[in-house]
Design a protein around this motif. Structure first.
Motif, mmCIF file in Angstrom:
data_model
loop_
_atom_site.group_PDB
_atom_site.id
_atom_site.type_symbol
_atom_site.label_atom_id
_atom_site.label_comp_id
_atom_site.label_asym_id
_atom_site.label_seq_id
_atom_site.Cartn_x
_atom_site.Cartn_y
_atom_site.Cartn_z
ATOM 1 N N CYS A 194 -0.186 79.775 51.535
ATOM 2 C CA CYS A 194 -0.403 80.218 52.471
ATOM 3 C C CYS A 194 -1.674 80.464 52.827
ATOM 4 C CB CYS A 194 0.309 81.457 52.562
ATOM 5 S SG CYS A 194 0.565 82.512 53.826
ATOM 6 N N CYS A 197 -1.344 84.685 53.782
ATOM 7 C CA CYS A 197 -1.265 86.103 52.590
ATOM 8 C C CYS A 197 -1.266 85.287 51.006
ATOM 9 C CB CYS A 197 -0.144 85.888 52.493
ATOM 10 S SG CYS A 197 1.224 85.087 51.829
ATOM 11 N N CYS A 208 5.785 79.767 54.938
ATOM 12 C CA CYS A 208 5.913 80.849 53.775
ATOM 13 C C CYS A 208 7.209 81.980 53.139
ATOM 14 C CB CYS A 208 4.459 81.735 53.800
ATOM 15 S SG CYS A 208 4.050 82.995 52.870
ATOM 16 N N ALA A 210 7.162 84.295 52.034
ATOM 17 C CA ALA A 210 6.711 85.643 52.016
ATOM 18 C C ALA A 210 6.146 86.531 53.570
ATOM 19 C CB ALA A 210 5.282 85.277 51.157
ATOM 20 N N CYS A 211 6.196 85.154 54.588
ATOM 21 C CA CYS A 211 5.387 86.120 55.180
ATOM 22 C C CYS A 211 5.553 85.222 56.481
ATOM 23 C CB CYS A 211 3.750 86.903 55.275
ATOM 24 S SG CYS A 211 2.476 85.401 55.299
HETATM 25 ZN ZN ZN Z 1 2.370 83.695 53.633
#
Ligand code: ZN
Length: 300
Positions: A194, A197, A208, A210-211
């Motif tokens: 990513c 992040c 992504c 995660a983000c």
């Molecule tokens: Zn990310």
């Protein structure tokens, strides 16, 4: 393969294949109703005060259920053991024949006994060479009258060696994973990273986890990894694959995991935690796959 062996097998003909049994439940209307619903059989003969049981339910009344498998006798087990020892380790049920002599009605109690009816000469089949073993179960009502017979035939055989006949399946390449396969084409195993992040991800995805950022770049995997988990595939056999073989979930040194054949080691020596290393393997003139091989000197 030889007459002596066939004669030894044939000596089992006529011997009991299972202990004499008593039906768990008398013939009864609820089981008949369930059967008819499952089969989509609306024949009125199976309903009402004069109902008979569908003849094809014959075996149902002899079944022991999950909790009480009717014990096979020594003779049947011995016979299968002889065949195992002769290399006929595989088994397939080939067919079943039933004969109906009188109808069964709700309330009838059944008893049954099974004999080894016949053992064939050695036969060559497409699956492999072996012997057909036929057992016959006679189903009787409480008064001892024969209601029907059920013949069940298996083939115990030595599995024919399978040649991989087809090429491995092609990967499905799309917009989301094209970069991965371009990397493979250049002998590189690329992991997505990513751009927002810096979280690594594999397999390739458009965003992504995660983000949520859709921006990414790649890092090249070092090729070092360990077996995080694995399965050994025995069945079913797929074209181009030659079971048994081990399929691992490989944890890369970078932390992401990918699924790969574990090669360069017998399938039964693959272990969780085993170190493995990336190898690009040419499967055919078009296809190269990134696979993981046991690291030399680590036999598990
Ligand atoms: Zn990310």
């Amino acid at each position: 393969m030889n007459d002596d062996f066939t004669a030894r097998l044939k000596a089992y003909e006529g011997r009991p294949a299972a202990a004499t049994g008593v039906g768990r439940d008398p013939v009864n209307a609820p089981m008949i109703r369930h059967w008819c619903e499952a089969m989509g059989d609306e024949n009125p003969a199976y309903r009402g005060p004069d109902a008979v049981a569908p003849p094809t339910m014959l075996q149902v009344w002899t079944m022991a259920g999950l909790s009480g498998q009717a014990g096979r006798t020594g003779a049947y087990t011995e016979l299968l053991g002889l065949l195992d020892d002769a290399g006929c380790t595989a088994v397939v049920a080939t067919d079943c024949e039933q004969e109906y002599l009188r109808p069964l009605r709700p309330g009838d109690e059944v008893t049954f006994d099974a004999v080894i009816e016949s053992v064939s000469e050695r036969k060559r089949t497409r699956l492999g060479t072996g012997h057909f073993v036929t057992t016959r179960t006679d189903v009787r009502t409480g008064d001892g009258e024969l209601a029907g017979t059920h013949r069940f035939r298996i083939l115990k055989y030595a599995p024919a060696r399978r040649e991989p006949r087809e090429r491995r399946p092609r990967p499905v390449i799309n917009r989301d994973n094209a970069g991965f396969w371009e990397g493979v084409g250049r002998g590189r195993l690329l992991i997505q990273r990513c751009a927002a992040c810096r979280t690594l991800r594999f397999p390739w995805l458009p965003g992504c986890n995660a983000c949520g950022s859709p921006e990414w770049d790649t890092v090249e995997a070092s090729g070092e990894g360990t077996v995080y988990s694995y399965v050994v595939m025995h069945h079913p056999p797929f074209p181009a694959f030659d079971p048994p073989y081990a399929v691992g979930l490989i944890e890369l040194a970078e932390g992401v995991r990918m699924v790969s054949d574990v090669v360069g080691v017998p399938y039964d020596e693959v272990r969780i935690g085993m170190p493995v290393r990336l190898r690009f393997e040419r499967c055919d003139e078009e296809l190269v796959l990134p696979l993981f091989a046991a690291v030399e000197g680590d036999g598990g």
